[in-house]
Design a protein around this motif. Structure first.
Motif, PDB file in Angstrom:
ATOM      1  N   ARG A 185       0.777  -1.185  -0.145  1.00 31.60           N
ATOM      2  CA  ARG A 185      -0.012  -0.063   0.066  1.00 31.60           C
ATOM      3  C   ARG A 185       1.049   1.286   0.082  1.00 31.60           C
ATOM      4  O   ARG A 185       1.814   1.536   0.896  1.00 31.60           O
ATOM      5  CB  ARG A 185      -0.747   0.029   1.450  1.00 31.60           C
ATOM      6  CG  ARG A 185      -1.894  -1.089   1.171  1.00 31.60           C
ATOM      7  CD  ARG A 185      -2.927  -0.950   2.283  1.00 31.60           C
ATOM      8  NE  ARG A 185      -2.975   0.090   3.018  1.00 31.60           N
ATOM      9  CZ  ARG A 185      -3.677   0.331   4.134  1.00 31.60           C
ATOM     10  NH1 ARG A 185      -4.472  -0.426   4.482  1.00 31.60           N
ATOM     11  NH2 ARG A 185      -3.634   1.495   4.785  1.00 31.60           N
ATOM     12  N   ARG A 234       1.163   5.292  -0.052  1.00 24.83           N
ATOM     13  CA  ARG A 234       0.308   6.248   0.594  1.00 24.83           C
ATOM     14  C   ARG A 234       1.229   7.572   0.434  1.00 24.83           C
ATOM     15  O   ARG A 234       2.158   7.562   0.815  1.00 24.83           O
ATOM     16  CB  ARG A 234      -0.015   5.830   2.127  1.00 24.83           C
ATOM     17  CG  ARG A 234      -0.724   7.146   2.866  1.00 24.83           C
ATOM     18  CD  ARG A 234      -0.750   6.748   4.345  1.00 24.83           C
ATOM     19  NE  ARG A 234      -1.345   7.845   5.140  1.00 24.83           N
ATOM     20  CZ  ARG A 234      -2.489   7.792   5.425  1.00 24.83           C
ATOM     21  NH1 ARG A 234      -3.473   6.414   5.298  1.00 24.83           N
ATOM     22  NH2 ARG A 234      -3.187   8.592   6.135  1.00 24.83           N
ATOM     23  N   GLU A 280       0.573  11.617   1.434  1.00 23.69           N
ATOM     24  CA  GLU A 280      -0.070  12.588   2.305  1.00 23.69           C
ATOM     25  C   GLU A 280       0.518  14.046   1.918  1.00 23.69           C
ATOM     26  O   GLU A 280       1.650  14.248   2.325  1.00 23.69           O
ATOM     27  CB  GLU A 280      -0.218  12.197   3.946  1.00 23.69           C
ATOM     28  CG  GLU A 280      -0.843  13.157   4.745  1.00 23.69           C
ATOM     29  CD  GLU A 280      -0.824  12.654   6.107  1.00 23.69           C
ATOM     30  OE1 GLU A 280      -0.671  13.206   6.788  1.00 23.69           O
ATOM     31  OE2 GLU A 280      -0.596  11.024   6.162  1.00 23.69           O
ATOM     32  N   THR A 314      -5.134  13.110   1.363  1.00 23.16           N
ATOM     33  CA  THR A 314      -4.114  11.677   1.629  1.00 23.16           C
ATOM     34  C   THR A 314      -4.880  10.726   0.529  1.00 23.16           C
ATOM     35  O   THR A 314      -6.196  10.628   0.353  1.00 23.16           O
ATOM     36  CB  THR A 314      -4.511  11.179   3.024  1.00 23.16           C
ATOM     37  OG1 THR A 314      -4.195  11.906   3.861  1.00 23.16           O
ATOM     38  CG2 THR A 314      -3.828   9.893   3.322  1.00 23.16           C
ATOM     39  N   GLU A 315      -4.172  10.007   0.173  1.00 24.55           N
ATOM     40  CA  GLU A 315      -4.547   9.025  -0.825  1.00 24.55           C
ATOM     41  C   GLU A 315      -3.660   7.750  -0.733  1.00 24.55           C
ATOM     42  O   GLU A 315      -2.202   7.823  -0.568  1.00 24.55           O
ATOM     43  CB  GLU A 315      -4.484   9.274  -2.338  1.00 24.55           C
ATOM     44  CG  GLU A 315      -5.534  10.304  -2.817  1.00 24.55           C
ATOM     45  CD  GLU A 315      -6.938   9.662  -2.666  1.00 24.55           C
ATOM     46  OE1 GLU A 315      -7.059   8.394  -3.002  1.00 24.55           O
ATOM     47  OE2 GLU A 315      -7.934  10.327  -2.496  1.00 24.55           O
ATOM     48  N   THR A 316      -4.345   6.497  -1.015  1.00 19.75           N
ATOM     49  CA  THR A 316      -3.696   5.313  -0.817  1.00 19.75           C
ATOM     50  C   THR A 316      -3.960   4.378  -1.974  1.00 19.75           C
ATOM     51  O   THR A 316      -4.988   4.100  -2.268  1.00 19.75           O
ATOM     52  CB  THR A 316      -4.030   4.512   0.580  1.00 19.75           C
ATOM     53  OG1 THR A 316      -3.686   5.355   1.620  1.00 19.75           O
ATOM     54  CG2 THR A 316      -3.121   3.337   0.659  1.00 19.75           C
ATOM     55  N   ALA A 368      -0.901   7.163  -6.453  1.00 20.94           N
ATOM     56  CA  ALA A 368      -1.274   7.712  -5.221  1.00 20.94           C
ATOM     57  C   ALA A 368      -0.825   9.372  -5.243  1.00 20.94           C
ATOM     58  O   ALA A 368      -1.564  10.159  -4.723  1.00 20.94           O
ATOM     59  CB  ALA A 368      -0.559   7.296  -3.998  1.00 20.94           C
TER      60      ALA A 368
END
Length: 184
Positions: free
Chosen positions: A48, A50, A52, A65-67, A74
């Motif tokens: 994953r 991430r 931010e 924020t995206e994962t 991302a």
């Protein structure tokens, strides 16, 4: 634009840092003022990715924020999210007249919990205190600012009557407004 990039649980990568800076340069068209950006790029459980990002500019703070399964995806997603927030913010600002010169000074104080609970203590112990200016804004603008900051409530000066008001997010997802009662 100043971009501070932090890598967590992954090796420092100049291409990823350059890609992030290139993508973040798109937001300059929404804000003319100097922009400071803090980015935290991390890998969780080895799959994953991430991203931010926190932008601070012209008196506003925007977080995203995206994962995903790919760091570049991302970064694209978080920059798109921030760009949408900035576009919405700029559109709303165009509809409101700026009210300059009517700012208030507000002080935020954090008290030590044990000092409030103790019966023998006459004064609570102050851990942290912070003063800042609060510009008058409409209720809609306060809700938008609260959403941009990802907060559950926001204290602001209402531009209509110059009273201190509070907007807050209700458990049902709607918003509430606390206004002082006049002349009771």
């Amino acid at each position: 634009m100043q971009v501070a990039t932090t890598f967590r649980h992954m090796e420092v990568s100049a291409p990823v840092r350059d890609y992030l800076q290139e993508k973040l340069s798109r937001v300059k068209k929404y804000i003319e003022e100097p922009i400071d950006a803090q980015a935290v790029l991390s890998v969780e459980k080895k799959i994953r990715h991430r991203a931010e990002v926190t932008l601070v500019a012209k008196g506003i703070t925007i977080k995203g924020t995206e994962t995903t399964n790919d760091m570049y995806a991302a970064i694209d997603a978080v920059v798109d999210k921030i760009e949408r927030q900035l576009k919405r913010y700029k559109d709303r600002l165009k509809r409101h007249k700026p009210l300059s010169g009517r700012e208030r000074q507000v002080q935020k104080t954090v008290l030590k919990a044990e000092s409030v609970d103790e019966e023998g203590s006459s004064e609570p112990i102050i851990i942290h205190s912070h003063s800042f200016s609060v510009k008058p804004m409409s209720v809609e603008e306060a809700v938008m600012q609260m959403d941009l900051l990802h907060k559950d409530f926001l204290v602001f000066t209402n531009d209509r009557n110059e009273d201190i008001n509070v907007v807050y997010r209700r458990k049902d997802g709607n918003y509430g407004l606390i206004e002082p009662q006049q002349g009771a």
